[in-house]
Write a protein that holds these residues in place. Sequence first.
Motif, PDB file in Angstrom:
ATOM      1  N   ASP A 242       1.248  -1.378   0.287  1.00  0.00           N
ATOM      2  CA  ASP A 242      -0.139  -0.078  -0.222  1.00  0.00           C
ATOM      3  C   ASP A 242       0.975   1.335  -0.110  1.00  0.00           C
ATOM      4  OD1 ASP A 242      -3.167  -0.210   0.203  1.00  0.00           O
ATOM      5  OD2 ASP A 242      -2.724  -1.736   1.147  1.00  0.00           O
ATOM      6  N   CYS A 243       0.749   2.322  -0.671  1.00  0.00           N
ATOM      7  CA  CYS A 243       0.702   3.198  -1.009  1.00  0.00           C
ATOM      8  C   CYS A 243       0.937   4.495   0.736  1.00  0.00           C
ATOM      9  CB  CYS A 243       0.960   3.888  -2.685  1.00  0.00           C
ATOM     10  SG  CYS A 243       1.428   2.501  -3.315  1.00  0.00           S
ATOM     11  N   GLY A 244       0.613   4.115   1.633  1.00  0.00           N
ATOM     12  CA  GLY A 244      -0.006   5.227   1.984  1.00  0.00           C
ATOM     13  C   GLY A 244      -1.417   4.003   3.161  1.00  0.00           C
ATOM     14  N   ASP A 245      -1.697   4.571   4.249  1.00  0.00           N
ATOM     15  CA  ASP A 245      -2.307   3.928   5.170  1.00  0.00           C
ATOM     16  C   ASP A 245      -3.109   4.425   4.951  1.00  0.00           C
ATOM     17  OD1 ASP A 245      -3.007   6.776   5.347  1.00  0.00           O
ATOM     18  OD2 ASP A 245      -1.794   6.972   7.693  1.00  0.00           O
ATOM     19  N   ILE A 246      -4.003   4.361   3.794  1.00  0.00           N
ATOM     20  CA  ILE A 246      -5.913   4.227   3.762  1.00  0.00           C
ATOM     21  C   ILE A 246      -6.207   2.525   3.435  1.00  0.00           C
ATOM     22  CG2 ILE A 246      -8.036   4.692   1.869  1.00  0.00           C
ATOM     23  CD1 ILE A 246      -6.027   7.407   1.529  1.00  0.00           C
ATOM     24  N   PRO A 247      -6.775   1.739   3.999  1.00  0.00           N
ATOM     25  CA  PRO A 247      -7.669   1.329   4.155  1.00  0.00           C
ATOM     26  C   PRO A 247      -8.260   0.468   3.152  1.00  0.00           C
ATOM     27  CG  PRO A 247      -8.529   1.420   5.473  1.00  0.00           C
ATOM     28  CD  PRO A 247      -7.217   2.400   5.564  1.00  0.00           C
ATOM     29  N   GLY A 248      -7.955  -0.502   2.003  1.00  0.00           N
ATOM     30  CA  GLY A 248      -8.797  -0.326   1.070  1.00  0.00           C
ATOM     31  C   GLY A 248      -9.392  -2.315   0.747  1.00  0.00           C
ATOM     32  N   LEU A 249      -8.215  -3.064   0.836  1.00  0.00           N
ATOM     33  CA  LEU A 249      -8.231  -4.432   0.624  1.00  0.00           C
ATOM     34  C   LEU A 249      -8.363  -4.662   1.673  1.00  0.00           C
ATOM     35  CD1 LEU A 249      -6.985  -6.877  -1.195  1.00  0.00           C
ATOM     36  CD2 LEU A 249      -4.859  -6.707   0.127  1.00  0.00           C
ATOM     37  N   GLN A 250     -10.012  -6.162   1.400  1.00  0.00           N
ATOM     38  CA  GLN A 250     -11.012  -6.826   1.601  1.00  0.00           C
ATOM     39  C   GLN A 250     -10.547  -8.224   1.301  1.00  0.00           C
ATOM     40  OE1 GLN A 250     -14.493  -4.806   0.912  1.00  0.00           O
ATOM     41  NE2 GLN A 250     -14.346  -4.016   2.848  1.00  0.00           N
ATOM     42  N   VAL A 258     -13.067  -9.076   5.717  1.00  0.00           N
ATOM     43  CA  VAL A 258     -12.032  -7.855   6.475  1.00  0.00           C
ATOM     44  C   VAL A 258     -11.053  -7.556   6.034  1.00  0.00           C
ATOM     45  CG1 VAL A 258     -10.990  -8.768   8.432  1.00  0.00           C
ATOM     46  CG2 VAL A 258     -12.469 -10.660   7.915  1.00  0.00           C
ATOM     47  N   PHE A 259     -10.935  -5.839   6.474  1.00  0.00           N
ATOM     48  CA  PHE A 259     -10.025  -5.304   5.999  1.00  0.00           C
ATOM     49  C   PHE A 259      -8.834  -5.507   6.772  1.00  0.00           C
ATOM     50  CE2 PHE A 259     -13.108  -1.810   5.115  1.00  0.00           C
ATOM     51  CZ  PHE A 259     -13.054  -1.013   3.916  1.00  0.00           C
ATOM     52  N   VAL A 260      -7.508  -5.297   5.503  1.00  0.00           N
ATOM     53  CA  VAL A 260      -6.183  -5.751   5.569  1.00  0.00           C
ATOM     54  C   VAL A 260      -5.604  -4.355   6.087  1.00  0.00           C
ATOM     55  CG1 VAL A 260      -4.422  -6.592   5.099  1.00  0.00           C
ATOM     56  CG2 VAL A 260      -6.061  -7.871   3.855  1.00  0.00           C
ATOM     57  N   GLU A 261      -5.416  -3.931   7.218  1.00  0.00           N
ATOM     58  CA  GLU A 261      -4.852  -2.869   8.110  1.00  0.00           C
ATOM     59  C   GLU A 261      -3.516  -2.729   7.221  1.00  0.00           C
ATOM     60  OE1 GLU A 261      -6.722  -0.474   8.444  1.00  0.00           O
ATOM     61  OE2 GLU A 261      -8.612  -1.773   9.763  1.00  0.00           O
ATOM     62  N   PRO A 262      -3.437  -1.714   6.340  1.00  0.00           N
ATOM     63  CA  PRO A 262      -1.685  -1.320   5.706  1.00  0.00           C
ATOM     64  C   PRO A 262      -0.671  -1.037   7.044  1.00  0.00           C
ATOM     65  CG  PRO A 262      -3.586   0.215   4.773  1.00  0.00           C
ATOM     66  CD  PRO A 262      -4.068  -0.387   6.333  1.00  0.00           C
ATOM     67  N   ILE A 263       0.523  -2.217   6.997  1.00  0.00           N
ATOM     68  CA  ILE A 263       1.445  -1.805   7.749  1.00  0.00           C
ATOM     69  C   ILE A 263       2.253  -0.923   6.694  1.00  0.00           C
ATOM     70  CG2 ILE A 263       2.805  -2.959   9.068  1.00  0.00           C
ATOM     71  CD1 ILE A 263       1.441  -5.436   9.726  1.00  0.00           C
ATOM     72  N   ALA A 264       3.085   0.196   7.703  1.00  0.00           N
ATOM     73  CA  ALA A 264       4.144   0.567   7.605  1.00  0.00           C
ATOM     74  C   ALA A 264       5.201  -0.464   6.993  1.00  0.00           C
ATOM     75  CB  ALA A 264       4.725   2.135   8.150  1.00  0.00           C
ATOM     76  N   HIS A 265       5.891  -0.297   5.260  1.00  0.00           N
ATOM     77  CA  HIS A 265       6.345  -0.761   4.938  1.00  0.00           C
ATOM     78  C   HIS A 265       6.549  -2.882   4.313  1.00  0.00           C
ATOM     79  CE1 HIS A 265       9.022   2.692   5.322  1.00  0.00           C
ATOM     80  NE2 HIS A 265       9.164   2.888   6.241  1.00  0.00           N
ATOM     81  N   LYS A 296     -10.662  10.235   0.063  1.00  0.00           N
ATOM     82  CA  LYS A 296      -9.211  10.768  -0.784  1.00  0.00           C
ATOM     83  C   LYS A 296      -8.778   9.140  -1.543  1.00  0.00           C
ATOM     84  CE  LYS A 296      -7.607  11.495   4.033  1.00  0.00           C
ATOM     85  NZ  LYS A 296      -6.627  11.205   5.284  1.00  0.00           N
ATOM     86  N   ASP A 297      -7.570   9.805  -2.430  1.00  0.00           N
ATOM     87  CA  ASP A 297      -7.074   8.663  -3.571  1.00  0.00           C
ATOM     88  C   ASP A 297      -6.132   7.538  -2.702  1.00  0.00           C
ATOM     89  OD1 ASP A 297      -6.931   9.852  -6.212  1.00  0.00           O
ATOM     90  OD2 ASP A 297      -5.738  11.556  -4.656  1.00  0.00           O
ATOM     91  N   ARG A 298      -6.386   5.867  -2.608  1.00  0.00           N
ATOM     92  CA  ARG A 298      -6.099   5.085  -2.792  1.00  0.00           C
ATOM     93  C   ARG A 298      -4.569   4.834  -4.016  1.00  0.00           C
ATOM     94  NH1 ARG A 298      -6.902  -0.337  -2.163  1.00  0.00           N
ATOM     95  NH2 ARG A 298      -5.272  -1.581  -1.109  1.00  0.00           N
ATOM     96  N   PHE A 299      -3.077   4.429  -3.438  1.00  0.00           N
ATOM     97  CA  PHE A 299      -2.789   3.491  -4.267  1.00  0.00           C
ATOM     98  C   PHE A 299      -2.423   2.609  -3.801  1.00  0.00           C
ATOM     99  CE2 PHE A 299      -2.987   8.259  -4.593  1.00  0.00           C
ATOM    100  CZ  PHE A 299      -2.784   8.587  -6.210  1.00  0.00           C
ATOM    101  N   SER A 300      -2.068   1.426  -4.665  1.00  0.00           N
ATOM    102  CA  SER A 300      -1.566  -0.079  -4.291  1.00  0.00           C
ATOM    103  C   SER A 300      -0.428  -0.334  -5.161  1.00  0.00           C
ATOM    104  CB  SER A 300      -2.210  -1.034  -4.015  1.00  0.00           C
ATOM    105  OG  SER A 300      -3.322  -1.185  -4.919  1.00  0.00           O
ATOM    106  N   ILE A 301       0.172  -0.858  -5.071  1.00  0.00           N
ATOM    107  CA  ILE A 301       1.336  -1.908  -6.355  1.00  0.00           C
ATOM    108  C   ILE A 301       1.179  -3.080  -5.843  1.00  0.00           C
ATOM    109  CG2 ILE A 301       3.316  -2.178  -7.196  1.00  0.00           C
ATOM    110  CD1 ILE A 301       4.194   1.043  -6.088  1.00  0.00           C
ATOM    111  N   VAL A 302       0.584  -4.028  -7.180  1.00  0.00           N
ATOM    112  CA  VAL A 302       0.730  -5.738  -6.280  1.00  0.00           C
ATOM    113  C   VAL A 302       1.460  -6.912  -7.417  1.00  0.00           C
ATOM    114  CG1 VAL A 302      -0.956  -7.143  -7.237  1.00  0.00           C
ATOM    115  CG2 VAL A 302      -2.134  -4.954  -6.718  1.00  0.00           C
TER     116      VAL A 302
END
Length: 359
Positions: A242-250, A258-265, A296-302
């Motif tokens: 995740d490119c930030g701390d905004i939850p989005g992946l479930q 269930v939300f997968v809460e972002p963890i830094a790094h 807010k925008d959410r960004f992720s890299i898969v």
Amino acid sequence: MATTPTLSLGSSIPVPSIKELLAQPLAAVPLRYLRDVDGDFPTAAGDSSVQVPLLDMAKLVEPQYQEIELRKLHDACKNWGIFQLIGHGVPDESQKVMHKKSQEFFELSPEDKKRYAQKPGSLEGYGQAFVISEDQKLEWCDMIFLKAIPTHTRKLEFWPKEQPHNFREALHVYSHDMRKTAVSIIGFITMALGLDSKDFHEAFEGGNYDVRMNCYPPCPEPERVIGISSHADISGITLLTDCGDIPGLQVLKDGRWVFVEPIAHGIVVNIGIIMEVVSNGVYKAPYHRAAVNRHKDRFSIVTFCYPTKKFDIKPAKELINSGSLPLYKSFTNDEYFQSFYERTKLSDDGVPFIDTLKL
């Protein structure tokens, strides 16, 4: 969802980017993006009462912790099919730079982004994946999809060059860092299954790595759209940052999202259908989806991680030889992917892809 070099995948019909839709004030979501409310729609608030398992790869490599950590890994793959990974060795700087370049790409002008738009017969480039009809419901997501490893599979006409500055260099470094982590974690996953990890190490060391960068812009009606629809990945494993701390992946767990809460790094690792077949169903490729945010925008890299084309997709012989009956058919690599891509050309018949692989 990713491609293999030898297959013709047809076209994904061009559709407007979400960023372009939002360039004008948008009071209501266009009808084509609205989903029927079924009482179980994504929201922008996570449920903290249930947490996805957390694994530390730094402990997996330590002999004094390895047995305990392998049991944790086995339980995570068996009961969830997804886990968060820390201590993975991918440099923070590699993630930071790639996250920045990904966001910069989506902030380019529409004209600049369209220079890298998908072309007929290819899913690579900027656009949306698997749009096959004019009346198909659309996802609230802009994406760019690129083959990264092996380097000879790269189609550089889709790789942004002048802007963002050093995008290509950042993705080159990032994809090789992610491959290194994928090879390591695949080794531990196969160890947890009781398999000889040598063949799998070689298969993924020489495998294919495809990268999809996602942008989920703000939505005025987030409860009525979907960022990415529910699906299971066809990969061996998939790595998400995740490119930030905004939850989005479930992830779907015991019938609830269930939300997968972002963890830094941190890196989110999920089992793909290839490893579900290899494990003969002991490990499951989980269904997952993406929610969007109102503000807010959410960004992720898969990163989709695949074994080499020489690797056959079938239950591991050690599991079958131990007395279990095979639950899945055996496929060559090409047969497996062809089976999947043929299904994407059809109307949804309600049969999950994994079920078509079962004996």
